[in-house]
Write a protein that holds these residues in place. Structure first.
Motif, PDB file in Angstrom:
ATOM      1  N   VAL A  73      26.514  39.085  34.614  1.00  0.00           N
ATOM      2  CA  VAL A  73      26.005  39.940  35.739  1.00  0.00           C
ATOM      3  C   VAL A  73      24.760  40.777  33.975  1.00  0.00           C
ATOM      4  CG1 VAL A  73      25.109  41.776  36.640  1.00  0.00           C
ATOM      5  CG2 VAL A  73      27.381  40.838  36.980  1.00  0.00           C
ATOM      6  N   PRO A  74      24.284  40.053  32.608  1.00  0.00           N
ATOM      7  CA  PRO A  74      22.999  40.492  32.899  1.00  0.00           C
ATOM      8  C   PRO A  74      21.937  41.372  32.480  1.00  0.00           C
ATOM      9  CG  PRO A  74      22.433  37.826  33.320  1.00  0.00           C
ATOM     10  CD  PRO A  74      23.726  37.938  33.895  1.00  0.00           C
ATOM     11  N   GLN A  75      22.056  41.017  34.272  1.00  0.00           N
ATOM     12  CA  GLN A  75      20.443  42.353  34.571  1.00  0.00           C
ATOM     13  C   GLN A  75      20.851  42.566  36.175  1.00  0.00           C
ATOM     14  OE1 GLN A  75      17.877  42.875  33.177  1.00  0.00           O
ATOM     15  NE2 GLN A  75      17.516  41.254  31.830  1.00  0.00           N
ATOM     16  N   PRO A  76      21.852  44.443  35.884  1.00  0.00           N
ATOM     17  CA  PRO A  76      22.333  43.937  36.873  1.00  0.00           C
ATOM     18  C   PRO A  76      21.778  44.820  38.106  1.00  0.00           C
ATOM     19  CG  PRO A  76      23.259  45.402  35.271  1.00  0.00           C
ATOM     20  CD  PRO A  76      21.945  44.641  34.891  1.00  0.00           C
ATOM     21  N   GLN A  77      20.286  44.320  38.745  1.00  0.00           N
ATOM     22  CA  GLN A  77      19.524  45.452  39.755  1.00  0.00           C
ATOM     23  C   GLN A  77      20.048  44.096  40.840  1.00  0.00           C
ATOM     24  OE1 GLN A  77      17.987  44.984  36.479  1.00  0.00           O
ATOM     25  NE2 GLN A  77      17.952  46.433  35.671  1.00  0.00           N
ATOM     26  N   ASN A  78      20.055  44.487  42.372  1.00  0.00           N
ATOM     27  CA  ASN A  78      20.782  43.750  42.920  1.00  0.00           C
ATOM     28  C   ASN A  78      21.610  43.124  43.113  1.00  0.00           C
ATOM     29  OD1 ASN A  78      17.936  45.817  44.507  1.00  0.00           O
ATOM     30  ND2 ASN A  78      16.820  44.633  43.117  1.00  0.00           N
ATOM     31  N   ILE A  79      22.256  43.574  42.011  1.00  0.00           N
ATOM     32  CA  ILE A  79      23.678  42.376  42.165  1.00  0.00           C
ATOM     33  C   ILE A  79      25.334  42.796  43.044  1.00  0.00           C
ATOM     34  CG2 ILE A  79      24.853  40.523  40.685  1.00  0.00           C
ATOM     35  CD1 ILE A  79      22.268  39.258  40.503  1.00  0.00           C
ATOM     36  N   ARG A  80      25.420  41.901  43.482  1.00  0.00           N
ATOM     37  CA  ARG A  80      27.016  42.568  43.864  1.00  0.00           C
ATOM     38  C   ARG A  80      28.062  41.603  43.358  1.00  0.00           C
ATOM     39  NH1 ARG A  80      28.262  41.896  49.185  1.00  0.00           N
ATOM     40  NH2 ARG A  80      30.320  43.870  48.732  1.00  0.00           N
ATOM     41  N   ALA A  81      29.097  41.833  42.178  1.00  0.00           N
ATOM     42  CA  ALA A  81      29.834  41.670  41.889  1.00  0.00           C
ATOM     43  C   ALA A  81      31.552  42.012  42.144  1.00  0.00           C
ATOM     44  CB  ALA A  81      29.992  41.694  40.304  1.00  0.00           C
ATOM     45  N   ILE A 104      26.967  47.784  36.194  1.00  0.00           N
ATOM     46  CA  ILE A 104      27.150  47.163  37.314  1.00  0.00           C
ATOM     47  C   ILE A 104      27.815  47.137  38.653  1.00  0.00           C
ATOM     48  CG2 ILE A 104      27.971  44.559  37.686  1.00  0.00           C
ATOM     49  CD1 ILE A 104      28.014  44.633  33.919  1.00  0.00           C
ATOM     50  N   ASN A 105      27.200  46.873  39.779  1.00  0.00           N
ATOM     51  CA  ASN A 105      27.919  47.049  41.120  1.00  0.00           C
ATOM     52  C   ASN A 105      29.127  45.998  41.601  1.00  0.00           C
ATOM     53  OD1 ASN A 105      29.196  47.620  43.850  1.00  0.00           O
ATOM     54  ND2 ASN A 105      26.553  46.421  44.739  1.00  0.00           N
ATOM     55  N   ILE A 106      30.242  46.573  40.812  1.00  0.00           N
ATOM     56  CA  ILE A 106      31.477  46.053  40.697  1.00  0.00           C
ATOM     57  C   ILE A 106      32.430  46.349  41.796  1.00  0.00           C
ATOM     58  CG2 ILE A 106      32.228  46.127  38.822  1.00  0.00           C
ATOM     59  CD1 ILE A 106      33.247  43.677  37.909  1.00  0.00           C
ATOM     60  N   GLU A 107      32.879  45.441  42.001  1.00  0.00           N
ATOM     61  CA  GLU A 107      34.440  45.957  42.931  1.00  0.00           C
ATOM     62  C   GLU A 107      35.753  44.799  42.706  1.00  0.00           C
ATOM     63  OE1 GLU A 107      35.337  43.933  47.316  1.00  0.00           O
ATOM     64  OE2 GLU A 107      33.534  46.027  46.583  1.00  0.00           O
ATOM     65  N   GLY A 108      37.267  45.722  42.090  1.00  0.00           N
ATOM     66  CA  GLY A 108      38.086  44.456  41.651  1.00  0.00           C
ATOM     67  C   GLY A 108      39.250  44.811  43.307  1.00  0.00           C
ATOM     68  N   ARG A 109      39.604  43.709  42.503  1.00  0.00           N
ATOM     69  CA  ARG A 109      40.849  43.701  43.394  1.00  0.00           C
ATOM     70  C   ARG A 109      42.152  42.463  42.810  1.00  0.00           C
ATOM     71  NH1 ARG A 109      39.836  42.177  49.394  1.00  0.00           N
ATOM     72  NH2 ARG A 109      41.121  40.715  49.977  1.00  0.00           N
ATOM     73  N   ASP A 110      43.531  42.825  43.247  1.00  0.00           N
ATOM     74  CA  ASP A 110      45.198  42.416  42.690  1.00  0.00           C
ATOM     75  C   ASP A 110      45.830  42.138  43.909  1.00  0.00           C
ATOM     76  OD1 ASP A 110      45.195  41.774  39.953  1.00  0.00           O
ATOM     77  OD2 ASP A 110      46.986  41.991  41.109  1.00  0.00           O
ATOM     78  N   ILE A 111      46.467  41.518  43.508  1.00  0.00           N
ATOM     79  CA  ILE A 111      47.971  40.992  44.924  1.00  0.00           C
ATOM     80  C   ILE A 111      48.980  42.655  44.063  1.00  0.00           C
ATOM     81  CG2 ILE A 111      46.888  39.017  45.021  1.00  0.00           C
ATOM     82  CD1 ILE A 111      49.408  37.593  43.491  1.00  0.00           C
ATOM     83  N   ASN A 112      48.650  42.794  43.238  1.00  0.00           N
ATOM     84  CA  ASN A 112      50.097  44.275  42.573  1.00  0.00           C
ATOM     85  C   ASN A 112      49.630  45.038  42.673  1.00  0.00           C
ATOM     86  OD1 ASN A 112      51.238  45.386  40.538  1.00  0.00           O
ATOM     87  ND2 ASN A 112      51.786  43.153  40.429  1.00  0.00           N
ATOM     88  N   TYR A 113      50.357  45.717  43.569  1.00  0.00           N
ATOM     89  CA  TYR A 113      50.378  46.922  44.015  1.00  0.00           C
ATOM     90  C   TYR A 113      50.139  47.706  42.728  1.00  0.00           C
ATOM     91  CZ  TYR A 113      50.857  51.935  46.100  1.00  0.00           C
ATOM     92  OH  TYR A 113      50.664  53.403  46.236  1.00  0.00           O
ATOM     93  N   ASN A 114      50.850  48.250  42.493  1.00  0.00           N
ATOM     94  CA  ASN A 114      51.045  48.730  40.924  1.00  0.00           C
ATOM     95  C   ASN A 114      49.950  48.255  40.214  1.00  0.00           C
ATOM     96  OD1 ASN A 114      53.760  49.948  41.593  1.00  0.00           O
ATOM     97  ND2 ASN A 114      54.814  48.889  40.736  1.00  0.00           N
ATOM     98  N   VAL A 115      49.697  47.232  39.386  1.00  0.00           N
ATOM     99  CA  VAL A 115      48.192  47.045  38.441  1.00  0.00           C
ATOM    100  C   VAL A 115      46.643  47.499  39.380  1.00  0.00           C
ATOM    101  CG1 VAL A 115      46.954  44.984  37.709  1.00  0.00           C
ATOM    102  CG2 VAL A 115      49.984  45.081  38.547  1.00  0.00           C
ATOM    103  N   CYS A 116      47.125  47.527  40.528  1.00  0.00           N
ATOM    104  CA  CYS A 116      46.430  48.272  41.474  1.00  0.00           C
ATOM    105  C   CYS A 116      46.109  49.639  41.018  1.00  0.00           C
ATOM    106  CB  CYS A 116      45.729  47.571  42.731  1.00  0.00           C
ATOM    107  SG  CYS A 116      46.042  46.114  43.414  1.00  0.00           S
ATOM    108  N   GLN A 117      47.178  50.500  41.224  1.00  0.00           N
ATOM    109  CA  GLN A 117      46.801  52.065  41.146  1.00  0.00           C
ATOM    110  C   GLN A 117      46.877  51.993  39.569  1.00  0.00           C
ATOM    111  OE1 GLN A 117      47.443  53.114  44.495  1.00  0.00           O
ATOM    112  NE2 GLN A 117      48.156  55.045  43.655  1.00  0.00           N
ATOM    113  N   GLY A 118      47.617  51.274  38.494  1.00  0.00           N
ATOM    114  CA  GLY A 118      46.749  51.570  37.041  1.00  0.00           C
ATOM    115  C   GLY A 118      45.762  51.532  36.755  1.00  0.00           C
ATOM    116  N   SER A 119      44.534  50.018  37.713  1.00  0.00           N
ATOM    117  CA  SER A 119      43.302  50.090  37.339  1.00  0.00           C
ATOM    118  C   SER A 119      42.625  50.999  37.620  1.00  0.00           C
ATOM    119  CB  SER A 119      42.901  48.418  38.451  1.00  0.00           C
ATOM    120  OG  SER A 119      42.047  48.372  37.846  1.00  0.00           O
ATOM    121  N   ARG A 120      42.989  51.731  39.558  1.00  0.00           N
ATOM    122  CA  ARG A 120      42.621  52.885  39.981  1.00  0.00           C
ATOM    123  C   ARG A 120      42.419  54.411  38.871  1.00  0.00           C
ATOM    124  NH1 ARG A 120      45.500  51.341  45.193  1.00  0.00           N
ATOM    125  NH2 ARG A 120      43.931  49.808  46.056  1.00  0.00           N
TER     126      ARG A 120
END
Length: 292
Positions: free
Chosen positions: A153-161, A180-196
């Protein structure tokens, strides 16, 4: 590769001239940015031009950026740089402040030409992100993660990642810190908690969702995928290919990080590799692939 993403070309020199404005703090590799106001063949002409500068009530200072070799231009000794800064500063109508100026002007000599303008120094924000409360040794370094986010995402304007295999959130944190407008996702519950928790620790706001990429219904401008690999996971080659196929489905562009050569798999998933580079972390070699 980051330079090509930002500016659409790269340079063998240690500087680049472009009309594209990039905040230097976005990149681990950019030290300074000079927004050029004047360009002249002599320093005397620069001194004449700065007399017309309007700084209003703001305080200022002048810095000479020739503190190292710049391409074929030799470093200017410190005493000469200080003299240049003083002489130019005396030509500017306003109040100088060497400690906490509101405006910093820069002057630089490159290949016989003088440039003067507003100076912006890079701040290594990514270094602060080294100290996450939750981490693991095989995650991307914050420096590489920030670079990957910039390539995607070199130019973040109006970009969804999206980072659909976000792990502990290293890429997501760097992206969020750059707006940058980004969301994360993972299949591991504990990893998601750590990321948050990591995101919250740095005062950022972002969305981390539990679940596989196959469940993603929305479409994104770009996806960033650090492919899980067999050394520390049970992900099979088939699983990796399925991740790539779903990435093709949900995003127009994908940046893939892999420790293996997977060019055939990338092609079979429907991508064309537009650019690539190698990133090193201790004994790990990672390929970064820009796929369209």
């Amino acid at each position: 590769m980051e330079m090509r993403s930002f500016f659409s070309f790269d340079s063998p020199s240690n500087y680049i001239i472009s009309n594209i404005k990039i905040d230097p703090s976005r990149s681990p590799f950019i030290q300074d940015r000079l927004e050029v106001l004047y360009e002249e063949n002599s320093i005397d002409n620069i001194k004449k031009l700065v007399k017309d500068l309007e700084v209003n009530e703001a305080t200022f200072k002048v810095v000479c950026l020739n503190n190292m070799e710049i391409d074929e231009t030799k470093k200017i000794p410190q005493s000469e740089r200080r003299l240049l800064e003083r002489e130019i500063g005396l030509c500017i109508e306003g109040e100088p402040d060497l400690n906490h100026p509101e405006i910093i002007f820069g002057v630089i000599l490159i290949d016989g030409k003088w440039y003067f303008g507003k100076h912006m120094k890079s701040v290594s924000i990514w270094l602060k992100h080294l100290h996450k409360p939750h981490s693991y040794s095989t995650a991307l370094s914050t420096r590489v993660a920030r670079t990957v986010a910039n390539i995607a995402v070199p130019q973040p304007q109006n970009i969804r990642a999206i980072d659909p295999c976000c792990g502990i959130g290293t890429v997501v944190i760097e992206a969020l810190s750059m707006g940058i407008n980004i969301e994360g996702r993972d299949i591991n519950y504990n990893v998601c908690q750590g990321s948050r928790k990591n995101i919250t620790y740095f005062g950022l706001t972002g969305n981390i969702i539990l679940g596989p990429i196959s469940e993603v219904k929305e479409h994104y401008d770009v996806a960033i995928i650090d492919l899980p690999y067999n050394l520390f996971t049970h992900t099979s080659t088939e699983d990796q290919f399925n991740i790539l196929k779903h990435a093709r489905r949900i995003a127009d562009k994908v940046v893939v990080v892999t420790i293996e050569t997977i060019d055939d798999m990338i092609e079979d998933a429907g991508f064309v590799i537009a650019d690539r580079c190698i990133a090193k972390k201790q004994s790990f070699l990672r390929q970064i692939l820009l796929c369209e």
